[in-house]
Enzyme design. Structure first.
Site, mmCIF file in Angstrom:
data_model
loop_
_atom_site.group_PDB
_atom_site.id
_atom_site.type_symbol
_atom_site.label_atom_id
_atom_site.label_comp_id
_atom_site.label_asym_id
_atom_site.label_seq_id
_atom_site.Cartn_x
_atom_site.Cartn_y
_atom_site.Cartn_z
ATOM 1 N N ARG A 167 0.823 -1.204 0.000
ATOM 2 C CA ARG A 167 0.000 0.000 0.000
ATOM 3 C C ARG A 167 0.865 1.265 0.000
ATOM 4 N NH1 ARG A 167 -5.016 -1.781 3.998
ATOM 5 N NH2 ARG A 167 -5.407 -3.738 2.942
ATOM 6 N N LYS A 305 -14.291 -21.312 18.635
ATOM 7 C CA LYS A 305 -14.998 -20.399 17.736
ATOM 8 C C LYS A 305 -15.606 -21.191 16.583
ATOM 9 C CE LYS A 305 -10.916 -19.020 15.031
ATOM 10 N NZ LYS A 305 -9.891 -19.750 15.774
ATOM 11 N N SER A 338 -18.743 -3.588 5.591
ATOM 12 C CA SER A 338 -17.976 -2.431 5.137
ATOM 13 C C SER A 338 -17.498 -2.532 3.698
ATOM 14 C CB SER A 338 -16.762 -2.229 6.049
ATOM 15 O OG SER A 338 -15.931 -3.376 6.010
ATOM 16 N N HIS A 366 -20.713 0.932 10.329
ATOM 17 C CA HIS A 366 -21.037 1.572 9.051
ATOM 18 C C HIS A 366 -22.522 1.882 8.931
ATOM 19 C CE1 HIS A 366 -17.064 1.257 7.152
ATOM 20 N NE2 HIS A 366 -16.932 0.179 7.915
ATOM 21 N N LYS A 397 -16.694 7.861 11.655
ATOM 22 C CA LYS A 397 -17.185 7.803 10.280
ATOM 23 C C LYS A 397 -18.309 8.828 10.105
ATOM 24 C CE LYS A 397 -15.504 3.185 9.276
ATOM 25 N NZ LYS A 397 -14.581 3.088 10.413
ATOM 26 N N THR A 426 -5.392 2.773 28.683
ATOM 27 C CA THR A 426 -5.263 3.675 27.538
ATOM 28 C C THR A 426 -5.654 5.083 27.948
ATOM 29 O OG1 THR A 426 -5.830 1.885 26.018
ATOM 30 C CG2 THR A 426 -6.006 4.113 25.171
ATOM 31 N N THR A 427 -4.870 6.048 27.515
ATOM 32 C CA THR A 427 -5.218 7.445 27.765
ATOM 33 C C THR A 427 -6.582 7.752 27.144
ATOM 34 O OG1 THR A 427 -2.895 8.105 27.803
ATOM 35 C CG2 THR A 427 -4.517 9.833 27.364
ATOM 36 N N THR A 514 -7.679 -6.713 3.030
ATOM 37 C CA THR A 514 -9.000 -6.180 3.361
ATOM 38 C C THR A 514 -10.097 -7.027 2.736
ATOM 39 O OG1 THR A 514 -8.020 -3.973 3.451
ATOM 40 C CG2 THR A 514 -10.416 -4.098 3.343
#
Length: 568
Positions: A167, A305, A338, A366, A397, A426-427, A514
């Site tokens: 990419r 799973k 998506s 989405h 989004k 996490t902050t 993707t």
């Protein structure tokens, strides 16, 4: 040599024994008859090996013999009142005999074992018990035959370039007030060769990222509160803005509670991992088209799973039948996919999951902002919010900002708040993001939000219809996402480069990982701010470059065949 098993050390955890083993052995050799016997035996065997390899060692004492010896020596120590000095060093100590109150060994109880902590600049500590000194020996690094890290990285990158999945980011500078147009910058530090382009692949679906109310809320927030949050939610990082936004999200989705995350990737990963890992004997049933964030949380949990075919209710039902009803189960899926734009049969999925005692985890990333009277997503549009157990959404989004969240029952969100590492460590989000998100949801729930959604859907219908009429292989979907099938990574990239270089139209090709190899595509997203003139320019340009790279256009009958094939 047989292993001597101390009945007293067996009461320690394995980690305690491993951590303090050198000190326990050293101290035990001086004060414990069993360790002393072990040390002498090891020394004797080492010497005997030099002269004869066939000398067998005597059998170890039995458990009762060990206990008898310990009791005898303990009594002698008690009557003679022997006192053993403690030691101290420059690195700090943890005295195992005072920490491990359940350790009954009479010798280790009176002989403190110091577990020494090393400073960052010291890697090896040698303890000289006779002199009571510690010496540091520098680590010697042998670089011969070391792993070639950069060679490995180069080979992996070259592999991606060979299969056209490497990419290259386009440098796009958004300009406030000009959406959906932006500026492509050829050079990082100047505007030489910069040009205006029209963006057709933004996830800022409603253009709220440049809405005057959101911009003003950001200005007001940074003026009043500064740029950062100051810490994690637990340590100075929870403000009234955090709580107001969580309350607003809960109201939007008609749930008791909501919890903010720095992104919906983190929300999905953290929530699925934490739930699956914590629920006893949990099973996860996951849609084959689920986002990477959901897959990551499921994979890391290492629970059983079961993957069901994309949006296939019958397959989900068949898998659920095989799992005992009393076991906890999580059914995880997306409402709007998506990359293919499909929308699941939400009510059927929820009913099947609940029929087998499962809880549902529904990704509305989405869909939020785009569907339903207030923009709460497909669940609101289909009047099913009351059936949805856990909803995840994004602020990055349609709401024009950044961040993610979960919404559901208060007990569930409190559980994730208390146990989810991705939330705890996490902050927290800064005040600017919180303020703009509050403004975005306010707009979404207003008549203005409903007007924006209506205009977007109108533009989507117009664009899709004109692309189909032009003979382009549109992958039909009921959502706002318009995918165009290419099927080749190199051609998909080439198409996008031609559109940008020749027509100043920016669409990003979607390649592996993707989407699967062989299903590469262009993914187009119309917004309320694209005009009919822009739509015509896109269709004309895409049709031309499509033919220029050697791809063929389809007539209406062929187009219908492509549509049916992609739905299958």
């Amino acid at each position: 040599m047989s292993v001597l098993k101390c009945p007293y050390l067996a009461q320690l955890t394995l980690q305690q024994v491993r951590t303090s083993a050198p000190y326990i052995l050293s101290a035990g050799a001086e004060s414990c008859p069993i360790f002393g016997q072990l040390a002498r035996r090891m020394s004797t065997i080492t010497m005997n090996k030099v002269t004869s390899m066939h000398v067998s060692s005597p059998p170890p004492p039995s458990f009762d013999e060990i206990k008898t010896i310990h009791k005898k020596f303990a009594e002698q120590k008690r009557t003679s009142k022997i006192k053993l000095p403690t030691t101290s060093g420059p690195y700090g100590e943890i005295i195992i005999s005072t920490e491990c109150t359940d350790l009954l060994c009479p010798f280790l109880k009176t002989t403190p074992i110091a577990l020494r902590r090393l400073t960052m600049d010291q890697d090896i500590i040698e303890v000289n018990r006779t002199q009571g000194k510690t010496t540091t020996r520098p680590m010697v690094v042998d670089t011969k035959d070391s792993f070639e890290y950069n060679t490995f990285f180069d080979e992996k990158i070259e592999a991606k370039k060979r299969d056209n999945s490497y990419r290259i980011f386009k440098r796009v500078q958004r300009k406030s007030g000009q959406f959906p147009q932006a500026v492509e910058k050829k050079n990082l530090d100047d505007d030489i060769d910069a040009r205006t382009i029209t963006v057709w692949c933004s996830n800022d679906y409603l253009g709220l990222g440049q809405h005057p109310k959101l911009k003003q809320s950001v200005i007001d927030a940074v003026t009043a509160h500064g740029s950062g949050s100051g810490g994690t939610r637990n340590i100075s990082g929870t403000s009234p803005l955090h709580e107001k936004l969580e309350q607003q999200i809960a109201r939007l989705h008609q749930k008791e509670s909501a919890l903010l995350f720095t992104s919906c990737y983190v929300a999905n990963d953290t929530t699925l991992f934490t739930l699956a890992k914590s629920l006893p004997n949990c099973h996860i049933l996951s849609d084959s088209g689920n986002h990477a964030s959901m897959i990551q949380g499921i994979r890391n949990s290492q629970v059983p799973k079961h993957i069901f075919r994309h949006n296939n209710v019958e397959h989900l039902d068949a898998l659920l039948k095989k799992i005992p009803r009393h076991l906890p189960k999580i059914v995880a899926f997306e409402t709007v996919h998506s990359m293919d734009g499909s929308i699941c049969n939400l009510e059927a999925m929820l009913d099947v999951a609940h029929a087998y005692g499962s809880i549902t985890f529904i990704d509305e990333v989405h869909a939020v902002g785009l569907y339903g009277h207030n923009g709460a997503g497909i669940g609101e549009r289909d009047h099913l919010l009351h059936k949805m157990d856990i909803i995840t959404g994004t602020l990055g989004k349609a709401f024009g900002s950044i961040g993610g969240y979960i919404a559901g029952d208060e007990k569930m969100t409190d559980f994730i708040r208390s146990y989810g590492s991705g939330f705890i460590f996490t902050t927290s989000m800064p005040p600017t993001v919180l303020a703009s998100s509050l403004a975005a949801i306010e707009i979404s729930m207003s008549d203005e939000g409903r007007l924006l959604r209506s205009k977007q859907q109108e533009n989507v219908r117009e664009l899709r219809s004109k692309l189909i009429d032009a003979g382009l292989p549109v992958m039909m979907s009921p959502s706002h996402i318009i995918p165009i099938h290419v099927g080749n990574a190199a051609l998909a990239t080439l198409l996008c480069n031609h559109l940008l270089d020749r027509y100043s139209i920016y669409i990003q090709s979607i390649n592996y990982p993707t989407v699967e190899r062989g299903t590469e595509r262009l993914r187009i997203a119309a917004t309320p701010y694209h005009t009919s003139e822009m739509i015509d320019q896109l269709v004309e340009a895409l049709t031309q470059v499509w033919k220029d790279v050697g791809l063929s256009l389809k007539n209406i009958e062929q187009q219908q065949s492509v549509v049916m094939r992609h739905h299958a």
